[in-house]
Design a protein around this motif. Structure first.
Motif, PDB file in Angstrom:
ATOM      1  N   GLN A  12      -8.404   0.736 -24.195  1.00 37.10           N
ATOM      2  CA  GLN A  12      -9.001   0.020 -25.321  1.00 37.10           C
ATOM      3  C   GLN A  12      -8.290   0.456 -26.603  1.00 37.10           C
ATOM      4  OE1 GLN A  12     -13.345  -0.609 -25.248  1.00 37.10           O
ATOM      5  NE2 GLN A  12     -13.414   0.896 -23.583  1.00 37.10           N
ATOM      6  N   PRO A  13      -7.271  -0.296 -27.025  1.00 35.16           N
ATOM      7  CA  PRO A  13      -6.513   0.080 -28.225  1.00 35.16           C
ATOM      8  C   PRO A  13      -7.431   0.248 -29.423  1.00 35.16           C
ATOM      9  CG  PRO A  13      -5.404  -1.676 -27.038  1.00 35.16           C
ATOM     10  CD  PRO A  13      -6.747  -1.517 -26.401  1.00 35.16           C
ATOM     11  N   THR A  14      -7.144   1.281 -30.219  1.00 28.18           N
ATOM     12  CA  THR A  14      -7.976   1.565 -31.384  1.00 28.18           C
ATOM     13  C   THR A  14      -7.199   2.395 -32.382  1.00 28.18           C
ATOM     14  OG1 THR A  14     -10.127   2.474 -32.083  1.00 28.18           O
ATOM     15  CG2 THR A  14      -8.926   3.708 -30.405  1.00 28.18           C
ATOM     16  N   ASP A  48       5.424  23.986 -31.915  1.00 29.18           N
ATOM     17  CA  ASP A  48       4.659  22.972 -32.647  1.00 29.18           C
ATOM     18  C   ASP A  48       4.960  21.606 -32.047  1.00 29.18           C
ATOM     19  OD1 ASP A  48       3.486  24.292 -35.365  1.00 29.18           O
ATOM     20  OD2 ASP A  48       5.380  25.244 -34.807  1.00 29.18           O
ATOM     21  N   ILE A  49       3.896  20.828 -31.780  1.00 25.43           N
ATOM     22  CA  ILE A  49       4.074  19.526 -31.130  1.00 25.43           C
ATOM     23  C   ILE A  49       3.343  18.447 -31.916  1.00 25.43           C
ATOM     24  CG2 ILE A  49       3.911  18.224 -28.984  1.00 25.43           C
ATOM     25  CD1 ILE A  49       3.417  20.905 -27.550  1.00 25.43           C
ATOM     26  N   TRP A  50       4.077  17.410 -32.302  1.00 20.76           N
ATOM     27  CA  TRP A  50       3.468  16.232 -32.912  1.00 20.76           C
ATOM     28  C   TRP A  50       3.296  15.176 -31.829  1.00 20.76           C
ATOM     29  CZ3 TRP A  50       5.911  19.734 -35.779  1.00 20.76           C
ATOM     30  CH2 TRP A  50       5.426  19.984 -37.067  1.00 20.76           C
ATOM     31  N   SER A  51       2.099  14.600 -31.746  1.00 20.26           N
ATOM     32  CA  SER A  51       1.858  13.580 -30.729  1.00 20.26           C
ATOM     33  C   SER A  51       0.636  12.760 -31.099  1.00 20.26           C
ATOM     34  CB  SER A  51       1.668  14.222 -29.348  1.00 20.26           C
ATOM     35  OG  SER A  51       0.424  14.903 -29.286  1.00 20.26           O
ATOM     36  N   ASP A  52       0.463  11.651 -30.373  1.00 23.23           N
ATOM     37  CA  ASP A  52      -0.688  10.781 -30.569  1.00 23.23           C
ATOM     38  C   ASP A  52      -1.372  10.595 -29.223  1.00 23.23           C
ATOM     39  OD1 ASP A  52      -2.552   9.023 -31.553  1.00 23.23           O
ATOM     40  OD2 ASP A  52      -1.128   7.486 -32.183  1.00 23.23           O
ATOM     41  N   ILE A  53      -2.700  10.529 -29.215  1.00 21.91           N
ATOM     42  CA  ILE A  53      -3.419  10.373 -27.949  1.00 21.91           C
ATOM     43  C   ILE A  53      -3.269   8.962 -27.384  1.00 21.91           C
ATOM     44  CG2 ILE A  53      -5.028  12.248 -28.274  1.00 21.91           C
ATOM     45  CD1 ILE A  53      -6.498   8.992 -28.889  1.00 21.91           C
ATOM     46  N   ALA A  54      -2.760   8.019 -28.166  1.00 21.43           N
ATOM     47  CA  ALA A  54      -2.502   6.672 -27.676  1.00 21.43           C
ATOM     48  C   ALA A  54      -1.063   6.505 -27.190  1.00 21.43           C
ATOM     49  CB  ALA A  54      -2.793   5.649 -28.766  1.00 21.43           C
TER      50      ALA A  54
END
Length: 256
Positions: free
Chosen positions: A105-107, A15-21
């Motif tokens: 482009q931060p979002t 299981d992996i927790w991550s963010d695309i940013a």
């Protein structure tokens, strides 16, 4: 709350927790893939992606560039922030990744995480994760835009109309929140974060050889090797399934 669903029989779940940013999350994905290349049981590993927003309060359309936002967050000069980005770009290049922070482009990534849940439901979770990471960190795509997400989803094989409807309705919004609640329950405050076999946590984008060693350790503990039976050249004497193998009666024995 049940923290982990059971793995399929014979599988090792990661299981992996991550963010695309998160630039380290893309690096962590590559390093896990490298670790799995040399892992003999790689076909028995089940990778499950979970949502984690580094900044849930981020606006959809941020007023600052990634460099200037980094400078403000860490109280650095723009030049110092650029040095941090250049260092990260160099690290990523070592993993075969081509970062272009000047295009980023931060979002707010909440909508993108909803798309990831839809993709996972269709068996395309890893492909969608890869596409969104590359879109944000290398190509400068604006992932706060619904139609951009629809287009990227179509590229990996998802139905555009279904994606659009799901994003408009917020069908997978609760699934994102459940992932984030699970992260809080586990004490996860930074990503990437890996949980192997539902019991061992690995924080950060660790080197591939470290991840491979962790996979091997957990596999050994959760899949013990079968016993090797010795002395099979001679008939077994013992009791099994309610029956006992009695020794043959000696012809010279006249008792009874």
């Amino acid at each position: 709350m049940t923290l982990f669903s059971p793995s399929a029989p014979g599988k090792l779940r990661v299981d992996i927790w991550s963010d695309i940013a998160c630039p380290w999350c893309y690096i962590g994905k590559r390093r896990l893939e490298q670790a799995l290349q040399d892992f003999p049981q790689r076909d028995q590993v089940e990778v499950v992606w979970h949502s984690f927003e580094l900044d849930p309060s981020a606006p959809v359309q941020g007023p600052l560039s990634l460099r200037d936002g980094l400078a403000r967050k860490y109280r650095r000069t723009p030049e110092q922030a650029q040095e941090m980005l250049d260092s990260m770009t160099h690290t990523a290049a070592g993993e075969g990744l081509d970062y272009h922070f000047e295009r980023a482009q931060p979002t707010n990534t909440f909508l993108a995480h909803q798309l990831l849940h839809l993709a996972a439901e269709k068996g395309l979770g890893d492909a969608m994760k890869e596409r969104l990471l590359r879109a944000y960190l290398s190509e400068g795509e604006f992932l706060g835009d619904r139609e951009t997400l629809v287009r990227l989803a179509s590229e990996v094989g998802l139905d555009a109309a279904e994606v659009r409807a799901a994003l408009e309705s917020g069908k997978y919004a609760q699934a994102v929140r459940q992932d984030e609640a699970q992260a809080r329950a586990l004490g996860i405050s930074g990503v990437p974060f890996f949980v192997l076999g539902g019991k061992y946590g690995v924080s950060g984008a660790q080197p591939a050889d470290m991840l491979r060693g962790a996979l091997e350790q957990v596999w050994t503990e959760t899949h013990p090797a079968p016993l090797t039976l010795l002395g099979q050249d001679t008939p077994a004497e013992g009791c099994e399934d309610g029956q006992c193998a009695l020794p043959p009666r000696d012809a010279a024995d006249t008792r009874g």
